[in-house]
Design a protein around this motif. Sequence first.
Motif, short mmCIF file in Angstrom:
data_model
loop_
_atom_site.label_atom_id
_atom_site.label_comp_id
_atom_site.label_asym_id
_atom_site.label_seq_id
_atom_site.Cartn_x
_atom_site.Cartn_y
_atom_site.Cartn_z
N THR A 1 0.74 4.26 -2.71
CA THR A 1 0.47 5.63 -2.25
C THR A 1 1.56 6.58 -2.72
O THR A 1 1.27 7.69 -3.22
N ARG A 2 2.81 6.16 -2.60
CA ARG A 2 3.93 7.01 -3.05
C ARG A 2 3.86 7.25 -4.56
O ARG A 2 4.03 8.37 -5.04
N ALA A 3 3.58 6.18 -5.32
CA ALA A 3 3.50 6.31 -6.77
C ALA A 3 2.36 7.24 -7.18
O ALA A 3 2.50 8.06 -8.10
N THR A 4 1.23 7.13 -6.53
CA THR A 4 0.07 7.96 -6.87
C THR A 4 0.32 9.41 -6.50
O THR A 4 -0.06 10.32 -7.24
N GLN A 5 0.98 9.63 -5.37
CA GLN A 5 1.30 11.01 -4.99
C GLN A 5 2.27 11.65 -5.96
O GLN A 5 2.14 12.84 -6.30
N GLU A 6 3.25 10.88 -6.45
CA GLU A 6 4.18 11.42 -7.43
C GLU A 6 3.47 11.82 -8.71
O GLU A 6 3.80 12.83 -9.34
N ALA A 7 2.47 11.02 -9.11
CA ALA A 7 1.81 11.25 -10.40
C ALA A 7 0.69 12.27 -10.31
O ALA A 7 0.46 13.02 -11.26
N VAL B 1 0.85 -1.20 0.00
CA VAL B 1 0.00 0.00 0.00
C VAL B 1 0.88 1.25 0.00
O VAL B 1 0.57 2.25 -0.67
N ARG B 2 1.98 1.20 0.72
CA ARG B 2 2.88 2.35 0.77
C ARG B 2 3.44 2.67 -0.61
O ARG B 2 3.55 3.84 -1.00
N THR B 3 3.81 1.64 -1.37
CA THR B 3 4.35 1.86 -2.71
C THR B 3 3.30 2.49 -3.63
O THR B 3 3.61 3.44 -4.37
N SER C 1 -2.21 13.16 -5.06
CA SER C 1 -3.18 12.58 -4.14
C SER C 1 -2.67 11.24 -3.64
O SER C 1 -1.85 10.58 -4.29
N THR C 2 -3.18 10.80 -2.50
CA THR C 2 -2.86 9.46 -2.04
C THR C 2 -3.62 8.44 -2.88
O THR C 2 -4.56 8.78 -3.61
N ALA C 3 -3.23 7.19 -2.76
CA ALA C 3 -3.93 6.13 -3.50
C ALA C 3 -5.39 6.05 -3.09
O ALA C 3 -6.27 5.86 -3.94
N LYS C 4 -5.67 6.21 -1.80
CA LYS C 4 -7.05 6.16 -1.33
C LYS C 4 -7.85 7.34 -1.86
O LYS C 4 -9.00 7.20 -2.29
N GLN C 5 -7.26 8.53 -1.86
CA GLN C 5 -7.94 9.70 -2.41
C GLN C 5 -8.22 9.52 -3.89
O GLN C 5 -9.30 9.89 -4.38
N TYR C 6 -7.27 8.96 -4.62
CA TYR C 6 -7.46 8.74 -6.05
C TYR C 6 -8.59 7.76 -6.30
O TYR C 6 -9.46 7.98 -7.16
#
Length: 309
Positions: free
Chosen positions: A217-223, A213-215, A226-231
């Motif tokens: 979240t980090r990838a989604t924030q970079e792109a 989940v951390r990976t 937003s966090t993965a959950k927010q996306y």
Amino acid sequence: MGKNRQHSVTDVPYRPSRGAPVGMDVLNFAELSTRGGRRGLDLSAPLRPDFHHLIHVRQGPVRHIVDFQNYKLDSGSWLWVRAGQVHQYVPRDHTTARGTIVIWQPGFVAAEPLHNDSPMLLTGPHARSAGLALRCLIHEYGDLASLPLDAHIETLRHLLSVLLLRLTHACPASASSPGPSHDAFHRFRSAVERDFADSHHVNDYAAALGYSVRTLTRATQEATGSTAKQYLDARILLEARRLLVHTDATSAEISRQLGFRDPSDFTKFFRKRDGGTPLQFREVGRGTAPVALSAPASGDTSARSPAHG
């Protein structure tokens, strides 16, 4: 508004014009109107094409609505509307404007440079730097006979890639190069698009894709920022908004379509992220057509995710 009015979104499959290369087409606003009329499409009604639109306005303004956001395109503006987004023109604008619309199927360009799924609006001197790339694309598009067909199509792929890269780097919010987490986000985005109505938990996606989940979240924030959950929540919310405004399904029916076990869970989800109930959103959306539900008072907006409104 009459009680018997039916609300719906028209899905629009890609159909190239006669003689166009496979997967891409270039047309002006007059041709857009003619093509829409020939296909029985009302361009001021909600449409969901399965192909990308890149709109460049030489003489405007053109007002456009994309997933509940208003965009005003003055002369020199660009707007990239992604495949699958629901959009519509404000009546009559497209009949008086001058400009170019490039349409293409997903996959025609091998690697689209933007991660963000929201529309991209560009104005001002930075946007004008893409004009030369567009002129080269238009010239090559019309010069079908000078190359073998395969070479012609491949040239168009490269020229469209150049144009999209120029536009990407004219937009500061989108100009960063893909980081090491690009593949993780790309896979997550595809999985969310496929499964958002079946799974609302990031850990399900992480397990299925082989990431933590951390990976993700980090990838989604970079792109996207937003966090993965927010996306994921934003994608569910966007579809809920579309169904509420563009269909006559009840809140309970929409709840089931989006994978909520109980309609009350859907209402809580919607209220927490939108600020009102689903039915309140429907009433506002249908009572102010065609305007954006969260547009600034000026009527102008920059590109951001409509699902975060």
